[in-house]
Design an enzyme around this catalytic site. Structure first.
Site, PDB file in Angstrom:
ATOM      1  N   ARG A   1       8.913   6.494  14.834  1.00  0.00           N
ATOM      2  CA  ARG A   1       9.601   5.772  15.765  1.00  0.00           C
ATOM      3  C   ARG A   1      11.198   5.462  15.139  1.00  0.00           C
ATOM      4  NH1 ARG A   1       4.860   3.285  16.961  1.00  0.00           N
ATOM      5  NH2 ARG A   1       4.123   3.092  19.132  1.00  0.00           N
TER       6      ARG A   1
ATOM      7  N   LYS B   1       1.437  -3.977  28.979  1.00  0.00           N
ATOM      8  CA  LYS B   1       1.990  -2.523  29.290  1.00  0.00           C
ATOM      9  C   LYS B   1       1.087  -1.976  30.431  1.00  0.00           C
ATOM     10  CE  LYS B   1       3.924  -1.555  24.869  1.00  0.00           C
ATOM     11  NZ  LYS B   1       3.993  -0.600  23.829  1.00  0.00           N
TER      12      LYS B   1
ATOM     13  N   PRO C   1       7.473   2.859  29.027  1.00  0.00           N
ATOM     14  CA  PRO C   1       7.591   1.470  29.506  1.00  0.00           C
ATOM     15  C   PRO C   1       6.976   0.311  28.856  1.00  0.00           C
ATOM     16  CG  PRO C   1       7.142   3.130  31.264  1.00  0.00           C
ATOM     17  CD  PRO C   1       6.730   3.547  30.138  1.00  0.00           C
ATOM     18  N   GLU C   2       7.625  -0.700  28.645  1.00  0.00           N
ATOM     19  CA  GLU C   2       7.251  -1.910  28.052  1.00  0.00           C
ATOM     20  C   GLU C   2       6.821  -3.051  28.887  1.00  0.00           C
ATOM     21  OE1 GLU C   2       9.317  -2.889  24.437  1.00  0.00           O
ATOM     22  OE2 GLU C   2       9.897  -0.724  23.829  1.00  0.00           O
TER      23      GLU C   2
END
Length: 286
Positions: free
Chosen positions: A270, A61, A2-3
């Protein structure tokens, strides 16, 4: 992971359902869920009992629940699959329920920490004079924080002498921006992810920060981004911003601005998604 928008959605739900309630008991069902609380599961449960939870807070975050009348807070690490759910006490236990917190009032809800992959967890920490858990005191303010300094960020960006996406994911410079929202903001600003930060002008930095704030606020308005069932809000509902993404996950699809096929590049374990026409790669020095 989650950001900022996803964590803020959870924080708002906790503020509604958990703030100012007194803990009757805490039950740790899996020791790995409190592994960052070095004193162990029994100590974690004992130290929560009888304390009143303050207004949930967030920086980037990072999410925490302060304990009123103390200088301590429960820091939540959501990891890849952690969920903070507000459930009826009569609701069946989730398969991956790790921690349960019951409250000393007549409201028929409890707080549950569910984590399929057990990368996340809860831990109790002392707080700084500013109210932050001491283990995250080094984290920079996020761009939605009213006290975030645009000018100071620009100067730090120039001094860092790195590339722009690396800088955006550096939590000591700016917090809350992860891989998804970095790609979205860079696409909107027409900036390639490998552009050197030393070349940024103040107006260019200001423009990029504006796009970061816009994309995050738009994501907040629809509950964040959910690519699978592992990110949900406190009521178990998914976010819908994935339907509005302009860059992330759109490899091979036409750019929404110029119709050029979007590309994906491997980047720091990523992926980076970008338009090769709108976001020209920087020239390599000879």
């Amino acid at each position: 992971m989650p950001e900022l928008p996803e964590v803020e959605v959870v924080r708002r739900g906790l503020e509604r359902w958990v703030a100012h309630r007194t803990v009757a008991e805490a039950e740790v069902l899996h020791p790995r869920a409190v592994r960052r609380h070095l004193a162990g599961a029994d100590d974690f449960a004992h130290r929560l009992k009888g304390h009143r939870i303050g207004t949930p807070s967030r920086r980037g975050k990072y999410l925490w629940l302060p304990l009123e009348d103390t200088h301590q807070a429960i820091l939540a690490h959501l990891g890849m699959s952690g969920q903070l759910l507000v459930q009826s006490q009569a609701a069946p236990d989730e398969k991956h329920l790790r921690i349960r917190v019951r409250f000393a009032d007549e409201v028929d809800t409890e707080l549950r920490f569910v984590d399929q992959r057990t990368f996340g967890g809860l831990s109790l920490h002392d707080t700084t004079p500013d109210g932050l858990p001491d283990v995250i005191a080094h984290i920079a303010r996020d761009p939605l924080d009213p006290l975030f300094g645009d000018g100071a960020f620009h100067q730090a960006l120039r001094r860092k002498r790195t590339t722009i996406k690396r800088a955006l994911l550096d939590q000591s410079l700016i917090s809350g921006v992860g891989n998804i929202y970095a790609d979205e903001a860079l696409w909107r600003a027409r900036i390639h992810f490998e552009r050197p930060t030393a070349n940024f002008t103040r107006p260019r930095t200001a423009e990029l920060l504006g796009h970061i704030r816009d994309v995050m606020n738009e994501a907040l308005a629809v509950g964040g981004t959910s690519f699978d069932s592992l990110y949900v809000n406190v009521n178990g509902e998914s976010g819908y911003f994935d339907r509005s993404l302009d860059a992330y996950g759109r490899e091979g699809l036409p750019c929404k601005r110029c119709a050029t096929p979007m590309r994906r590049r491997a980047w720091m374990n990523r992926s980076s998604y970008f338009c090769p026409r709108c976001q020209r790669a920087p020239r390599v020095a000879s």
